[in-house]
Motif scaffolding. Sequence first.
Motif, PDB file in Angstrom:
ATOM      1  N   VAL C  89      11.511   7.023   7.506  1.00 47.81           N
ATOM      2  CA  VAL C  89      10.258   7.017   8.200  1.00 47.81           C
ATOM      3  C   VAL C  89       9.361   5.893   8.482  1.00 47.81           C
ATOM      4  CG1 VAL C  89       7.765   8.275   8.338  1.00 47.81           C
ATOM      5  CG2 VAL C  89       9.656   9.454   7.778  1.00 47.81           C
ATOM      6  N   LEU C  90       9.699   4.995   7.630  1.00 49.42           N
ATOM      7  CA  LEU C  90       8.974   3.554   7.529  1.00 49.42           C
ATOM      8  C   LEU C  90       9.781   2.708   8.604  1.00 49.42           C
ATOM      9  CD1 LEU C  90       8.265   2.688   3.804  1.00 49.42           C
ATOM     10  CD2 LEU C  90       6.676   3.751   5.618  1.00 49.42           C
ATOM     11  N   LYS C 319       0.599   3.030   5.965  1.00 48.91           N
ATOM     12  CA  LYS C 319      -0.585   3.562   5.574  1.00 48.91           C
ATOM     13  C   LYS C 319      -0.529   5.326   5.449  1.00 48.91           C
ATOM     14  CE  LYS C 319      -5.516   2.977   6.270  1.00 48.91           C
ATOM     15  NZ  LYS C 319      -6.434   3.996   6.305  1.00 48.91           N
ATOM     16  N   ASN C 320       0.215   5.809   6.580  1.00 52.53           N
ATOM     17  CA  ASN C 320       0.601   7.318   6.543  1.00 52.53           C
ATOM     18  C   ASN C 320       1.262   7.742   5.301  1.00 52.53           C
ATOM     19  OD1 ASN C 320      -0.621   8.538   8.793  1.00 52.53           O
ATOM     20  ND2 ASN C 320       1.163   9.103   9.546  1.00 52.53           N
ATOM     21  N   ALA C 321       2.220   7.067   4.876  1.00 49.82           N
ATOM     22  CA  ALA C 321       2.977   7.325   3.766  1.00 49.82           C
ATOM     23  C   ALA C 321       2.133   7.443   2.335  1.00 49.82           C
ATOM     24  CB  ALA C 321       4.230   6.482   3.555  1.00 49.82           C
ATOM     25  N   SER C 322       1.234   6.233   2.407  1.00 55.14           N
ATOM     26  CA  SER C 322       0.358   6.340   1.411  1.00 55.14           C
ATOM     27  C   SER C 322      -0.560   7.374   1.129  1.00 55.14           C
ATOM     28  CB  SER C 322      -0.421   4.821   1.241  1.00 55.14           C
ATOM     29  OG  SER C 322      -1.289   4.857   2.155  1.00 55.14           O
ATOM     30  N   LEU C 323      -0.588   8.190   2.058  1.00 55.92           N
ATOM     31  CA  LEU C 323      -1.881   9.288   2.115  1.00 55.92           C
ATOM     32  C   LEU C 323      -0.923  10.484   1.870  1.00 55.92           C
ATOM     33  CD1 LEU C 323      -4.012   8.265   5.028  1.00 55.92           C
ATOM     34  CD2 LEU C 323      -4.488   8.045   2.481  1.00 55.92           C
ATOM     35  N   ALA C 334       3.365   1.156  -1.677  1.00 60.54           N
ATOM     36  CA  ALA C 334       3.413   1.278  -0.207  1.00 60.54           C
ATOM     37  C   ALA C 334       3.179  -0.190   0.241  1.00 60.54           C
ATOM     38  CB  ALA C 334       2.766   2.219   0.391  1.00 60.54           C
ATOM     39  N   TYR C 335       2.100  -0.734  -0.163  1.00 62.08           N
ATOM     40  CA  TYR C 335       1.502  -2.072   0.341  1.00 62.08           C
ATOM     41  C   TYR C 335       2.326  -2.995  -0.110  1.00 62.08           C
ATOM     42  CZ  TYR C 335      -2.490   0.749   2.293  1.00 62.08           C
ATOM     43  OH  TYR C 335      -3.043   1.239   3.141  1.00 62.08           O
ATOM     44  N   VAL C 336       2.914  -2.924  -1.212  1.00 58.57           N
ATOM     45  CA  VAL C 336       3.466  -4.224  -1.949  1.00 58.57           C
ATOM     46  C   VAL C 336       4.986  -4.272  -1.057  1.00 58.57           C
ATOM     47  CG1 VAL C 336       5.099  -4.851  -3.685  1.00 58.57           C
ATOM     48  CG2 VAL C 336       2.539  -4.154  -4.223  1.00 58.57           C
ATOM     49  N   PHE C 337       5.661  -3.069  -0.667  1.00 57.56           N
ATOM     50  CA  PHE C 337       6.725  -2.886  -0.018  1.00 57.56           C
ATOM     51  C   PHE C 337       6.500  -3.424   1.484  1.00 57.56           C
ATOM     52  CE2 PHE C 337      10.844  -1.995   1.388  1.00 57.56           C
ATOM     53  CZ  PHE C 337      10.802  -1.254   2.457  1.00 57.56           C
ATOM     54  N   ALA C 338       5.307  -3.180   2.095  1.00 57.78           N
ATOM     55  CA  ALA C 338       5.096  -3.642   3.335  1.00 57.78           C
ATOM     56  C   ALA C 338       4.898  -5.165   3.281  1.00 57.78           C
ATOM     57  CB  ALA C 338       3.920  -2.951   3.881  1.00 57.78           C
TER      58      ALA C 338
END
Lengths: 390, 280, 366
Positions: C89-90, C319-323, C334-338
């Motif tokens: 999805v990402l 952001k979606n995934a993190s929610l 999530a943000y570290v990967f991004a």
Amino acid sequence: MSFTKRTAKPGFSVQNIGSALSQAVVLTVVLGIVYVLFTNTQENLALRGIESGFEFLDHEAGLPIGDSLIEYNPTRSYGYAFLVGILNTLFVSFLAVVFATILGVFVGIARVSHNWLLAKVAAIYVETLRNLPLLLTLFFIYSVVLAALPHPRAAIELVEGVYLSKRGFYLPRPMAEAGFSIFLTAALAALALGLGFWRWAVTYKMRTGRPMPGFWGGLGIFVILTGLAYLATGRPISSELPVYAGFNFKGGLAMKPEFASLLIGLVLYTAAYIGENVRSGIQSVQAGQIEAANALGVSNAVVTRKVLLPQALRVTIPATTNDYASLVKNSSLAVAIGYPDMVSIGGTIIGQNGQAVEIIGMWMAVYLTINLIISLGMNYLNARVLHVER
Amino acid sequence: MGASWNGAARPRKNVNTELAETIMTDTIESQIGSEDEIVIEMKGVNKWYSDFHVLKDIDLSVTKGERIVICGPSGSGKSTLIRCINHLEEHQEGIIKVNGTLLNENSKNITQVRREVGMVFQQFNLFPHMTILDNLCFAPIWARNMPRAEAEKTALRYLERVGISEQKDKYPGQLSGGQQQRVAIARSLCMNPSIMLFDEPTSALDPEMIKEVLDVMIELANTGMTMLCVTHEMSFARSVADRVIFMDGGEIVEQNTPDAFFDNPRVDRTQQFLSQILTH
Amino acid sequence: MDDNTIIFQPAPARPAPSSRVGPRAWLRANLFGGWKDTVVTLILLAILALTLPGLVDWMFVRATFFGDADNCRQAGGACWPFIVDKFNVLMMGVYPQELGWRPAVCAIALIVLAALTYTNRVRGIVLIVAWAILPVFALFMIGGAFGMREVDQSLWGGLMLSIMLALVGVIVSIPLGVLLALGRYYGPPVVKSLCVAFIELLRGVPLITILFMASVMMPLFLPPDLVINNLLRIQIAMILFSAAYMAEVVRGGLQAIPAGQTEAALALGVSRARTIAFIVVPQALRHVLPPLVGRCIALFKDTSLVIIVGLLDFLGMIKNASLDTTWLGFQAEAYVFAAFVYWLICYSLSLYGRELERRGPSAQKR
């Protein structure tokens, strides 16, 4: 720069007529396009039942704004709400410019330091922040860093009256007591005296040659006199400490997490760019000049002040004013975080009454004006400070 | 060099004595005697750039008023040598004393030495953001705490001497190379140094401007200034120098009076070098 | 003279004394040079000692690499299965997963072309054509053409969308920027004013306002029966925005070309148009390749803003995934990967920019 017109004759040469004709054509085409767009827009707006014009600015807004510098409630007009947004944009931009400059100067100097560790850490900082989208940095600060702070009931107390919590930062609010206006006048007078001393010290040095510490002397005078004035007027500044009551803090100055994330993000991001400007400014000065100044037996401090800085600033300042302009534009990312800046509030208004054309026009007008002011400031700096050149 | 030379071709004794052994002319004999002040003393000086041994066991003594020309192929360490004298380069081994002050990490000593030693660079290194006058007044005001008016008087005096006084309000970028170098010489002289160092002062100049700078240097030499000059201008060496030093590979290969050096080089390496530069 | 000639024996070079050269000396010079230096070094070492071990612990030591959300919560460290679970999805957004090979093929083509460009294997006109064809190829592959099943643009998302927006943006905005710069530099007054107005307008306002314009205003500009889908409108906005900045960069290049070049060409009888096209523009571009790469990096970072107008690009999907409720509480991962992905791409581009600077005309001016 344009080509030398080899066959240009004044008056009616073929070339001139051709050029004027083609320009007329271009202008007509552009105006034609504008006209078509205009009529289309009118048609579409009518179809959707959206009004035109700026009368909506007087209508009641009905939208809540979480963070405002001036007094606001939802019964105020759209125009007033938009003004709140503009003030918020200016406020966060101004603070960010100040802090980013301070941090950026440190980062830039660290980058060229002889200390290997310091230079490497600064390099990592710059390379990290410049290669990440600002929005990502903002999300990270907002959702990860600030969200990790404790609930207000268990807030971290940094020093007395300064609390860090999930709901925001709380600081003591300075309050003016009786005699504050006298103190303020006295402080301003002290500032004038300090600056005057500084100027006098410079002329003294030139006249007699004896060293006289103008900056530190002036600063000392300012601090001491202001301190004395403060005591003499009976300490007319008190502070209202934030107090935890109910489920949150009351009183004091509150800094919401949205504002804090935007500010911190803007500062960290822009400081990386300013740091690079400072570094390239310093590195633009030829080493030979520093050598020559050192060989004359002049102290390092004076060499930095009189030889390095004037030339470094010539490169640093134009680039940095560019970064300031970018910072103001980047403040619009507030809309993604939830800080009610001009774009946030404007977007909400568009959502409510659909008058996108007007709102977008207002955005453009404000941002272009701010840009213009920054450009004028840069031109002034260029002329006054940096012009000494050939 | 007579008895002091052996197969290793390295002078072991104090230079003064050696020169005394090779005195060729009366004038030089009368200038140099044992009561003359030694203003620069270098003993066993070694310098490395990382692993590269750039100065090898340099022994050099310079007496007051002596005019020395240092020549040699590029990379021989000539510039490094004179830059060690005002500590623009740091030596790792050995002793350097200038006017009696020992050069070590003590910044007070370094500043003291730099105020007594003037340096002229190949690239002039004038401050482009200051006028010519300000360039000259800079050091007297900030290093000798001179009042501005007095500094300007001194500056104008030296500008006159090098022949640039009408350019005092111009900026360095508006001057030709030869003019800039003369200004650079004047700038160093404003500090009233007792020793002047020249690091290839004419190498960056167009040929027609070399003469104007050399004339200033000759005039300076005739006033009795102690000078060390790294240069390829052999005419200068012939006319003005008391001693010519030839360096190669970081060591002093041969040194002698100009006539002896040019007419009768003793060491094969010197002969090779001279044959290369004097025939082109 | 010959029998008196002394044969010069050069003194051997000695190794430098260990106290002045070598690791101890380096430490002394670079880390502990004076008391100020020493203090700074100690403070930095203290900060690193306090933060790095905790970071490494979280990211690797206590982290979970296989399992589900409960495993992660028990371990307490970073939860990498979260990223693995969301990976498709990402990368592609809500693109149908069974057709995922199509974006993958495009990704491989992109990597191959990038490698060829970096190593200079492909050059000149072939290179330009290859890069121009790539987005068209990607469009057909991802959107579906020539008999492949069509996938509507509203399903495009993730890193694939970010890269597409950036790639098409760069490829179209550079020629457009060149035209604007030429119009500003050489054009007659009307053309010049229009170009200046366009450039200054687009550079003076934030990208978000332009995205809002594209999203909300552009439909108003078009006749009511003409509908352009959201993605295309946003792509146009990014192209125009980038073109204004490219124009300024190219203008710098134009100013760097000495007048002698154009005079020589005109003197040879070459027409004005040909002179500009074949003498001036190529040289100007070669001069400003490093800043152009810088603008490409900036555009790629700017694609993250499309989340604000409703497109779910890479940052949007993150952001979606993190929610996501099944993986609650793992936003940091999530943000570290991004950050890792963005940093990798941007830093590689900046290295390429530095390489270009090294190889470029200004570096060869010796």
